[in-house]
Design a protein around this motif. Structure first.
Motif, short mmCIF file in Angstrom:
data_model
loop_
_atom_site.label_atom_id
_atom_site.label_comp_id
_atom_site.label_asym_id
_atom_site.label_seq_id
_atom_site.Cartn_x
_atom_site.Cartn_y
_atom_site.Cartn_z
N PHE A 87 0.82 -1.21 0.00
CA PHE A 87 0.00 0.00 0.00
C PHE A 87 0.86 1.26 0.00
O PHE A 87 0.67 2.15 -0.82
CB PHE A 87 -0.95 0.01 1.20
CG PHE A 87 -1.85 1.21 1.20
CD1 PHE A 87 -2.96 1.24 0.38
CD2 PHE A 87 -1.58 2.31 2.00
CE1 PHE A 87 -3.79 2.36 0.34
CE2 PHE A 87 -2.40 3.42 1.98
CZ PHE A 87 -3.51 3.45 1.14
N ARG A 91 0.98 1.66 -3.79
CA ARG A 91 -0.42 2.10 -3.87
C ARG A 91 -1.35 0.96 -4.27
O ARG A 91 -2.33 1.14 -4.99
CB ARG A 91 -0.60 3.30 -4.80
CG ARG A 91 0.34 4.46 -4.57
CD ARG A 91 0.56 4.87 -3.15
NE ARG A 91 -0.63 5.38 -2.48
CZ ARG A 91 -0.72 5.55 -1.18
NH1 ARG A 91 0.29 5.24 -0.40
NH2 ARG A 91 -1.81 6.00 -0.62
N GLU A 93 -3.85 -1.88 -2.76
CA GLU A 93 -4.59 -2.30 -1.57
C GLU A 93 -5.12 -3.70 -1.83
O GLU A 93 -6.00 -3.90 -2.67
CB GLU A 93 -5.73 -1.34 -1.26
CG GLU A 93 -6.37 -1.63 0.06
CD GLU A 93 -7.21 -0.49 0.58
OE1 GLU A 93 -7.84 -0.70 1.63
OE2 GLU A 93 -7.26 0.58 -0.04
#
Length: 156
Positions: A87, A91, A93
């Motif tokens: 994350f 970036r 998730e």
């Protein structure tokens, strides 16, 4: 919740169901089939990048798939660190979990391992799974290095 809220949600439900079903030319069945195909393709990209065989047959998948990450120690700390790194640095998730849960392992449920679980929806793109596969493969290579943080995690 108020009665007014509950009633408005109940009246909105049919419209929501029609809207989502309208996202695919074949309605809900087409949308579900497309999501399942995307999950299988994503799982296959992850497995190929990690150099592992798919852990379950295609017929066992819906719109989600789990892939083992054999290069990490099967601990909650390893899973949490990887999920946070994906994350924070990339970036991405995505859930990273220990499986089976400790209670199942203690009851003879088999050895623990780290899994990454992907899900596929209409708004996901194949490139997103490719990016995740690349990032996981890079981290798996690093985990094999005795000097890396992941290498230390691998050893527990």
């Amino acid at each position: 919740r108020s009665t007014e809220t509950i009633v408005s949600e109940a009246f909105a439900m049919p419209a929501a169901i029609r809207f989502v079903g309208g996202l695919h030319e074949d309605g809900w069945s087409g949308l579900m089939a497309a999501n399942a195909a995307l999950a299988r393709a994503g799982r296959d990209r992850l497995c190929e990048a990690l150099g592992i065989a798919p852990p379950a047959p295609d017929t066992m998948l819906g719109s989600m798939a789990a892939v083992p990450l054999p290069d990490l120690a099967p601990t909650a700390a390893s899973a949490q660190q990887l999920q946070a790194a994906l994350f924070d640095e990339d970036r991405i998730e995505v859930p990273v979990v220990v499986f089976p849960v400790r209670a199942a392992v203690d009851a003879g449920g088999g050895p623990a391992q780290i899994l990454v679980r992907i899900s596929a929806q209409h708004y996901n793109q194949p490139e997103e799974y490719t990016w995740l596969a690349e990032r996981l493969a890079t981290r798996a290579r690093a985990a094999r290095s005795p000097r890396s943080l992941l290498g230390r995690l691998r050893r527990g």
